[in-house]
Design a protein around this motif. Structure first.
Motif, PDB file in Angstrom:
ATOM      1  N   ILE A   1      38.402  -0.909 -19.678  1.00  0.00           N
ATOM      2  CA  ILE A   1      37.594  -0.611 -20.343  1.00  0.00           C
ATOM      3  C   ILE A   1      36.552  -1.404 -21.231  1.00  0.00           C
ATOM      4  CG2 ILE A   1      37.276   0.778 -22.769  1.00  0.00           C
ATOM      5  CD1 ILE A   1      39.560   3.134 -22.072  1.00  0.00           C
ATOM      6  N   ILE A   2      37.135  -2.331 -21.660  1.00  0.00           N
ATOM      7  CA  ILE A   2      36.588  -3.341 -22.581  1.00  0.00           C
ATOM      8  C   ILE A   2      35.551  -4.497 -21.408  1.00  0.00           C
ATOM      9  CG2 ILE A   2      36.050  -5.871 -23.448  1.00  0.00           C
ATOM     10  CD1 ILE A   2      39.346  -4.416 -24.924  1.00  0.00           C
ATOM     11  N   MET A   3      36.338  -4.431 -20.567  1.00  0.00           N
ATOM     12  CA  MET A   3      34.868  -5.183 -19.115  1.00  0.00           C
ATOM     13  C   MET A   3      33.859  -4.440 -18.768  1.00  0.00           C
ATOM     14  SD  MET A   3      36.357  -6.039 -14.911  1.00  0.00           S
ATOM     15  CE  MET A   3      37.635  -7.443 -15.608  1.00  0.00           C
ATOM     16  N   LEU A   4      33.559  -2.727 -18.337  1.00  0.00           N
ATOM     17  CA  LEU A   4      32.356  -2.305 -18.399  1.00  0.00           C
ATOM     18  C   LEU A   4      32.310  -2.034 -19.468  1.00  0.00           C
ATOM     19  CD1 LEU A   4      34.277   0.731 -15.816  1.00  0.00           C
ATOM     20  CD2 LEU A   4      33.212  -1.253 -15.145  1.00  0.00           C
ATOM     21  N   LEU A   5      32.261  -2.358 -20.620  1.00  0.00           N
ATOM     22  CA  LEU A   5      31.875  -2.049 -21.861  1.00  0.00           C
ATOM     23  C   LEU A   5      30.443  -3.494 -21.993  1.00  0.00           C
ATOM     24  CD1 LEU A   5      33.455  -1.005 -24.823  1.00  0.00           C
ATOM     25  CD2 LEU A   5      31.606   0.324 -24.033  1.00  0.00           C
ATOM     26  N   ASN A   6      31.491  -4.942 -22.008  1.00  0.00           N
ATOM     27  CA  ASN A   6      30.763  -5.785 -21.867  1.00  0.00           C
ATOM     28  C   ASN A   6      30.101  -6.184 -20.818  1.00  0.00           C
ATOM     29  OD1 ASN A   6      32.380  -6.311 -24.496  1.00  0.00           O
ATOM     30  ND2 ASN A   6      34.014  -7.324 -23.490  1.00  0.00           N
ATOM     31  N   ASP A   7      29.566  -5.461 -19.777  1.00  0.00           N
ATOM     32  CA  ASP A   7      29.081  -5.471 -18.757  1.00  0.00           C
ATOM     33  C   ASP A   7      28.285  -4.337 -18.111  1.00  0.00           C
ATOM     34  OD1 ASP A   7      27.964  -6.397 -15.849  1.00  0.00           O
ATOM     35  OD2 ASP A   7      29.842  -8.360 -15.691  1.00  0.00           O
ATOM     36  N   LYS A   8      26.583  -3.997 -18.887  1.00  0.00           N
ATOM     37  CA  LYS A   8      25.944  -3.409 -18.429  1.00  0.00           C
ATOM     38  C   LYS A   8      25.544  -2.703 -17.042  1.00  0.00           C
ATOM     39  CE  LYS A   8      22.007  -0.626 -19.788  1.00  0.00           C
ATOM     40  NZ  LYS A   8      21.141  -0.594 -20.942  1.00  0.00           N
ATOM     41  N   ASP A   9      25.418  -4.427 -16.319  1.00  0.00           N
ATOM     42  CA  ASP A   9      25.034  -4.390 -14.582  1.00  0.00           C
ATOM     43  C   ASP A   9      25.785  -4.231 -13.650  1.00  0.00           C
ATOM     44  OD1 ASP A   9      21.762  -5.442 -15.435  1.00  0.00           O
ATOM     45  OD2 ASP A   9      23.213  -7.898 -15.061  1.00  0.00           O
ATOM     46  N   LEU A  10      27.219  -4.620 -13.715  1.00  0.00           N
ATOM     47  CA  LEU A  10      28.297  -4.086 -13.532  1.00  0.00           C
ATOM     48  C   LEU A  10      28.683  -2.186 -13.142  1.00  0.00           C
ATOM     49  CD1 LEU A  10      30.959  -4.297 -11.627  1.00  0.00           C
ATOM     50  CD2 LEU A  10      31.908  -4.706 -13.843  1.00  0.00           C
ATOM     51  N   ARG A  11      28.097  -1.959 -14.064  1.00  0.00           N
ATOM     52  CA  ARG A  11      28.700  -0.428 -14.205  1.00  0.00           C
ATOM     53  C   ARG A  11      27.335   0.205 -13.603  1.00  0.00           C
ATOM     54  NH1 ARG A  11      28.339  -0.906 -20.749  1.00  0.00           N
ATOM     55  NH2 ARG A  11      26.404   0.254 -20.446  1.00  0.00           N
ATOM     56  N   LYS A  12      26.683  -0.387 -14.031  1.00  0.00           N
ATOM     57  CA  LYS A  12      24.984   0.115 -13.221  1.00  0.00           C
ATOM     58  C   LYS A  12      25.258  -0.458 -11.457  1.00  0.00           C
ATOM     59  CE  LYS A  12      20.391  -0.056 -11.764  1.00  0.00           C
ATOM     60  NZ  LYS A  12      18.811  -1.259 -12.230  1.00  0.00           N
ATOM     61  N   MET A  13      25.905  -1.354 -10.816  1.00  0.00           N
ATOM     62  CA  MET A  13      26.029  -1.625  -9.811  1.00  0.00           C
ATOM     63  C   MET A  13      27.458  -0.655  -9.220  1.00  0.00           C
ATOM     64  SD  MET A  13      27.681  -4.729  -7.545  1.00  0.00           S
ATOM     65  CE  MET A  13      29.140  -4.603  -8.327  1.00  0.00           C
ATOM     66  N   MET A  14      28.051  -0.262  -9.433  1.00  0.00           N
ATOM     67  CA  MET A  14      28.775   0.614  -9.395  1.00  0.00           C
ATOM     68  C   MET A  14      28.886   1.617  -9.740  1.00  0.00           C
ATOM     69  SD  MET A  14      32.584  -1.312 -11.352  1.00  0.00           S
ATOM     70  CE  MET A  14      33.749  -2.947 -10.761  1.00  0.00           C
ATOM     71  N   GLY A  15      28.343   2.222 -10.168  1.00  0.00           N
ATOM     72  CA  GLY A  15      28.264   3.723 -10.331  1.00  0.00           C
ATOM     73  C   GLY A  15      27.155   4.322  -8.325  1.00  0.00           C
ATOM     74  N   GLU A  16      25.899   3.310  -8.715  1.00  0.00           N
ATOM     75  CA  GLU A  16      25.115   3.139  -7.609  1.00  0.00           C
ATOM     76  C   GLU A  16      25.786   3.117  -6.208  1.00  0.00           C
ATOM     77  OE1 GLU A  16      22.296   0.258  -8.320  1.00  0.00           O
ATOM     78  OE2 GLU A  16      21.145   0.841  -9.316  1.00  0.00           O
ATOM     79  N   ASN A  17      26.857   2.490  -5.958  1.00  0.00           N
ATOM     80  CA  ASN A  17      27.726   2.379  -5.461  1.00  0.00           C
ATOM     81  C   ASN A  17      28.312   3.578  -4.815  1.00  0.00           C
ATOM     82  OD1 ASN A  17      27.507   0.107  -4.902  1.00  0.00           O
ATOM     83  ND2 ASN A  17      28.949  -1.053  -5.625  1.00  0.00           N
TER      84      ASN A  17
END
Length: 397
Positions: free
Chosen positions: A356-372
């Motif tokens: 949870i903390i990793m994704l909270l701290n990395d908006k770009d990672l959230r976006k990339m995973m969501g798009e994938n």
């Protein structure tokens, strides 16, 4: 082909059954359905489908099912209804839903005197799942319900149908390893993938949301129960809050009756109560709106044979909503998320909090995973892609 669908539920509330019916109708088959009609409820007609509803109270149905392993009334009841259903609709195939309906469907066919082929559709690993349900737990309940009997009965019940539909290849392979007399060619994997065309008709409308978003939102959708890992998720969420992170946790879904006191107590904890948004129920058409305001979605199911029978609906819904996912290490969902790099996997509560903390701290990672994830659903994991499996199964009969 005249196909009869048998389901011991309210047809209108079963997304999987309705989706399969649409596929078979589009392929040119004639569909009749035998199901329950609960508590004198009035049901809208379903165009192009002949529905025979057995009027019954929900309480009586649950009572008969509860005593199923002790008294044979439920099986006798269904066998009689199925015999009549076959004769009235001149059926060629019966498509029965879930393990416990196998024997009574087979008996109904024999009682009809007709040559009717049978398909068994396994919505879950019922033989194991029933041992985890709260209504089978406790000394007296266990003695009456005898949930462990289903593990012993599984081999017999899987021997009745001509073909078997399962949620995943992993579940098929597990059954083949346990029951070597079964043949791989008699199975049809049909995961709970979404109907993208139908979901695209649901409009995102933030005006429907009954609260204003303040912080990033962690989202859980579905039945709220211990076996689904909701208390693990709440403990992990509390760890994240105590570390000083600003985040809300939105939970949507009914709570298992036995878990209500514990759930209410947990979400009332002084540490997290101001950060919890709990909604008991929404219409499926509203889900895209709630996904739209969410930032991270979770599927914290306990790792067990039931949750390893396939990928839950909510995983695909999260992916279609374009959101990154945090999921427990149940094999099918782990394989899916890691293959398409659309989420993080955890094995324990500290790992869940860390994810949870990793994704909270990395908006770009959230976006990339969501798009994938969204791309994977649109291209590979949807009804249009997998409907050929079901159509092909009927072509082999």
């Amino acid at each position: 082909m005249n196909i009869g669908v048998v389901v011991d539920n309210d047809l209108n509330n079963d997304k999987r059954v309705l989706r399969e019916i649409d596929i078979l109708r589009e392929a040119g088959h004639t569909i009749s359905v035998l199901c329950f009609g609960f508590d004198n409820k009035t049901y809208d007609s379903l165009p192009g489908i002949r529905v025979t509803r057995i009027s019954i109270s929900g309480k009586l149905k649950n009572t008969l099912f509860f005593f199923m392993n002790m008294l044979p009334f439920y099986k006798w009841f269904w066998a009689s209804k199925i015999k009549k259903f076959i004769l009235e609709n001149n059926l060629e195939v019966l498509h029965a839903h879930d393990l416990y309906m196998s024997k009574c469907t087979y008996r109904g066919i024999r009682k009809s005197g007709k040559k009717v082929r049978m398909i068994l559709d396994l919505h879950e690993n019922f033989a194991y799942a029933v041992t985890t349900y709260n209504w089978t737990k406790g000394f007296l309940r266990s003695i009456i319900a005898r949930p462990e009997n289903w593990i012993k009965k599984e081999e017999e019940y899987l021997g009745y149908p001509d073909k078997i539909i399962v949620l995943s290849e992993e579940f098929r392979d597990s059954l083949l390893s346990i029951h070597p007399h079964l043949k791989q060619e008699d199975f049809c994997p049909l995961p709970n993938v979404p109907d993208v065309s139908r979901m695209s008709n649901f409009i995102v409308d933030e005006g429907k949301i009954p609260f204003r978003k303040k912080f990033p939102i962690l989202f859980y959708f579905g039945v709220v129960a211990e076996r689904r890992g909701i208390f693990d998720a709440l403990i992990a969420f509390e760890k994240v809050i105590t570390k000083g992170y600003d985040i809300d946790f939105m939970i949507i879904g009914p709570v298992d009756k036995k878990d209500v006191p514990r759930f209410n107590g947990k979400i009332s904890s002084p540490v997290i109560k101001e950060r919890i948004i709990y909604i008991p129920w929404i219409d499926l058409s509203e889900l895209p709106s709630y996904l739209h305001i969410s930032d991270i979605c979770i599927a914290p199911f306990h790792k067990n044979p039931q949750h390893e029978s396939g990928v839950a609906n909510k995983i695909y819904d999260y992916m279609l909503g374009g959101k990154p996912i945090i999921a427990s290490n149940c094999k099918p969902q782990q394989n899916l998320l890691q293959t398409y790099h659309c989420g993080l996997i955890f094995e324990n509560i500290p790992e869940l909090a860390k994810a949870i903390i990793m994704l909270l701290n990395d908006k770009d990672l959230r976006k990339m995973m969501g798009e994938n994830g969204k791309k994977a659903v649109l291209q590979k994991y949807n009804t249009e892609v997998f409907k050929g499996n079901l159509i092909g199964l009927y072509d082999t009969l």
